[in-house]
Design a protein around this motif. Structure first.
Motif, short mmCIF file in Angstrom:
data_model
loop_
_atom_site.label_atom_id
_atom_site.label_comp_id
_atom_site.label_asym_id
_atom_site.label_seq_id
_atom_site.Cartn_x
_atom_site.Cartn_y
_atom_site.Cartn_z
N GLY A 173 0.79 -1.23 0.00
CA GLY A 173 0.00 0.00 0.00
C GLY A 173 0.82 1.27 0.00
O GLY A 173 0.30 2.36 0.27
N LEU A 174 2.10 1.16 -0.31
CA LEU A 174 2.98 2.32 -0.30
C LEU A 174 3.12 2.97 -1.67
O LEU A 174 3.51 4.13 -1.78
N SER A 175 2.81 2.23 -2.72
CA SER A 175 2.91 2.78 -4.07
C SER A 175 1.88 2.08 -4.95
O SER A 175 1.41 0.98 -4.64
N THR A 176 1.57 2.71 -6.06
CA THR A 176 0.59 2.17 -6.99
C THR A 176 1.11 2.32 -8.42
O THR A 176 1.66 3.37 -8.77
N PHE A 177 0.97 1.26 -9.20
CA PHE A 177 1.37 1.34 -10.60
C PHE A 177 0.30 2.08 -11.38
O PHE A 177 -0.87 1.69 -11.38
N VAL A 178 0.68 3.16 -12.05
CA VAL A 178 -0.27 3.99 -12.79
C VAL A 178 -0.27 3.63 -14.27
O VAL A 178 -1.32 3.49 -14.90
N GLY A 179 0.91 3.46 -14.85
CA GLY A 179 0.99 3.16 -16.27
C GLY A 179 2.43 3.23 -16.73
O GLY A 179 3.33 3.61 -15.98
N SER A 180 2.65 2.84 -17.97
CA SER A 180 4.00 2.91 -18.52
C SER A 180 3.93 3.29 -19.99
O SER A 180 2.96 2.95 -20.68
N GLU A 181 4.95 4.01 -20.43
CA GLU A 181 5.08 4.36 -21.84
C GLU A 181 6.37 3.74 -22.32
O GLU A 181 7.46 4.20 -21.98
N ILE A 182 6.25 2.67 -23.09
CA ILE A 182 7.42 1.93 -23.55
C ILE A 182 7.67 2.23 -25.01
O ILE A 182 6.79 2.03 -25.85
N ALA A 183 8.87 2.73 -25.29
CA ALA A 183 9.22 3.07 -26.67
C ALA A 183 9.39 1.80 -27.49
O ALA A 183 10.12 0.89 -27.10
N ALA A 184 8.70 1.74 -28.61
CA ALA A 184 8.83 0.59 -29.51
C ALA A 184 10.07 0.77 -30.38
O ALA A 184 10.29 1.86 -30.92
N ASN A 185 10.88 -0.26 -30.48
CA ASN A 185 12.11 -0.15 -31.26
C ASN A 185 12.38 -1.49 -31.95
O ASN A 185 12.51 -2.51 -31.29
N ALA A 186 12.43 -1.43 -33.27
CA ALA A 186 12.66 -2.66 -34.03
C ALA A 186 14.12 -3.09 -33.99
O ALA A 186 14.45 -4.23 -34.32
N ARG A 187 14.99 -2.18 -33.58
CA ARG A 187 16.42 -2.50 -33.53
C ARG A 187 16.76 -3.21 -32.23
O ARG A 187 16.00 -3.19 -31.27
N PRO A 188 17.94 -3.84 -32.17
CA PRO A 188 18.35 -4.55 -30.95
C PRO A 188 18.40 -3.62 -29.74
O PRO A 188 18.77 -2.45 -29.87
N GLU A 189 18.03 -4.15 -28.58
CA GLU A 189 18.13 -3.42 -27.32
C GLU A 189 19.60 -3.14 -27.02
O GLU A 189 20.47 -3.99 -27.21
N LEU A 190 19.88 -1.92 -26.58
CA LEU A 190 21.28 -1.50 -26.39
C LEU A 190 22.07 -2.43 -25.48
O LEU A 190 23.23 -2.75 -25.77
N THR A 191 21.48 -2.83 -24.38
CA THR A 191 22.24 -3.62 -23.41
C THR A 191 22.54 -5.04 -23.87
O THR A 191 23.35 -5.72 -23.26
N SER A 192 21.89 -5.47 -24.96
CA SER A 192 22.15 -6.83 -25.45
C SER A 192 22.65 -6.85 -26.90
O SER A 192 22.95 -7.91 -27.43
N ALA A 193 22.74 -5.68 -27.54
CA ALA A 193 23.17 -5.60 -28.94
C ALA A 193 24.65 -5.96 -29.08
O ALA A 193 25.47 -5.59 -28.25
N LYS A 194 24.97 -6.69 -30.15
CA LYS A 194 26.36 -7.06 -30.42
C LYS A 194 27.11 -5.93 -31.13
O LYS A 194 28.33 -5.84 -31.08
N VAL A 195 26.36 -5.08 -31.84
CA VAL A 195 26.94 -3.92 -32.51
C VAL A 195 26.09 -2.70 -32.16
O VAL A 195 24.86 -2.79 -32.15
N ILE A 196 26.74 -1.59 -31.85
CA ILE A 196 26.03 -0.35 -31.53
C ILE A 196 26.65 0.79 -32.32
O ILE A 196 27.88 0.92 -32.39
N VAL A 197 25.80 1.61 -32.91
CA VAL A 197 26.25 2.84 -33.56
C VAL A 197 25.68 4.00 -32.76
O VAL A 197 24.46 4.11 -32.60
N SER A 198 26.56 4.86 -32.25
CA SER A 198 26.11 5.99 -31.43
C SER A 198 26.49 7.31 -32.08
O SER A 198 27.55 7.44 -32.71
N GLY A 199 25.61 8.28 -31.91
CA GLY A 199 25.86 9.61 -32.46
C GLY A 199 25.97 10.65 -31.36
O GLY A 199 25.41 10.49 -30.27
N GLY A 200 26.71 11.71 -31.65
CA GLY A 200 26.93 12.77 -30.68
C GLY A 200 26.35 14.10 -31.12
O GLY A 200 25.70 14.20 -32.17
#
Length: 309
Positions: A173-200
């Motif tokens: 009773g200390l907190s309540t889940f209200v909702g979540s907004e999850i970004a849809a991404n067809a590309r590999p998840e960063l933390t598990s991707a074998k190759v990452i291309v990053s921009g600055g």
């Protein structure tokens, strides 16, 4: 020594971060797992297949459906009488649950470990990863979070753990889940991707970021990341950020485009196997950690590279 590992999952599969946490925990002794959620029988069965696992404790209750730390921590406490340590991956969820468990146990948490030196001794990064500290604890119960890029993933199959249901501690009773907004991404998840291309920030705009970085990433089958400066400038959402205050990654190949190499960013990607840097400033700090460096105008170099792939 017996360790309880928090299993991070999406309701149907065990996340890779858990496999790295199991490897770290196995260096302390026997490993048990905790699966909490709603309708998680499939997750429990998959967790029991992880190599080196003893007992998989399963708490199936709507109170754990969204892994609220306020509800999960009492559940962990219920199992800590039979365990000497609680281990969680240093993910958003793990870093939310572990401090509350440590507070309830009245012990000091050991965060973001890189190695296990003994039952009471660990290494962890300090000063944005520029120094590694060896820390020791005298607490009877240990609470540890694991930097998952520092440990090999345990085999997801070949284990023969036993599944055991545990009583739910229910809603606090200390907190309540209200909702979540999850970004849809067809590309590999960063933390598990074998190759990452990053921009600055040097890309200059969100339009140029998408125009130059995404085609290159698509050719490489890569995840897309960004420096904090690029995120702060509004080129891409926070989900893309790699660095000390973003995601910690260690892919096979990391391509840094227009990234100068601030300490904050290097802390999140310098464990990558091969680092490729593209920058027009030959004195940019990124070249100090790069395995392959290309000094040139990214607006010319990147399209040429993409075309040749």
């Amino acid at each position: 020594m017996k360790t309880l590992v928090w299993v991070e999952h999406d309701g149907s599969t065990v996340k890779d971060a858990t496999l790295a946490a199991v490897t770290a925990a196995s260096k302390l002794g026997g490993v048990d797992l905790l699966v909490a959620g709603q309708g998680v029988d499939g997750v429990a069965e998959a967790a029991a297949q992880i190599a080196g696992v003893g007992t998989v404790h399963v708490a199936d209750d709507a109170a754990y459906a969204h892994a609220l730390a306020e509800n999960v921590a009492p559940l962990v406490m219920q199992l800590m009488d039979d365990h000497d340590a609680f281990v969680a991956a240093a993910t958003t969820t793990g870093k939310n649950i572990a401090p509350r468990v440590a507070a309830l146990l009245d012990v000091m948490q050991i965060s973001d470990i890189l190695s296990v030196e003994g039952e009471e001794s660990f290494t962890r990064p300090i000063y944005a990863g520029n120094a590694i500290a060896t820390v020791q604890t005298s607490d009877a119960k240990k609470v540890v979070t694991v930097r998952t890029t520092a440990f090999e993933k345990a085999a997801a199959s070949g284990g023969s753990g036993t599944v055991e249901a545990v009583a739910s501690t229910g809603e606090e009773g200390l907190s309540t889940f209200v909702g979540s907004e999850i970004a849809a991404n067809a590309r590999p998840e960063l933390t598990s991707a074998k190759v990452i291309v990053s921009g600055g920030r040097a890309l200059g705009s969100g339009e140029k970021f998408h125009e130059l970085i995404e085609p290159l990433a698509d050719k490489l089958g890569a995840g897309v990341g960004a420096s904090r400066a690029a995120v702060d400038a509004g080129y891409v959402p926070n989900d893309y950020q790699v660095g000390q205050t973003g995601k910690i990654v260690a892919p096979e190949v990391y391509v840094a485009v227009g990234i100068s190499g601030a300490i904050q960013h290097l802390a999140g990607m310098k464990d990558s196997k091969v680092i490729v840097a593209i920058n027009k400033d030959e004195d940019a700090p990124i070249f100090q950690v790069a395995d392959i460096g290309l000094v040139g105008d990214l607006f010319k170099v990147v399209p040429e590279l993409t075309e040749k792939l």
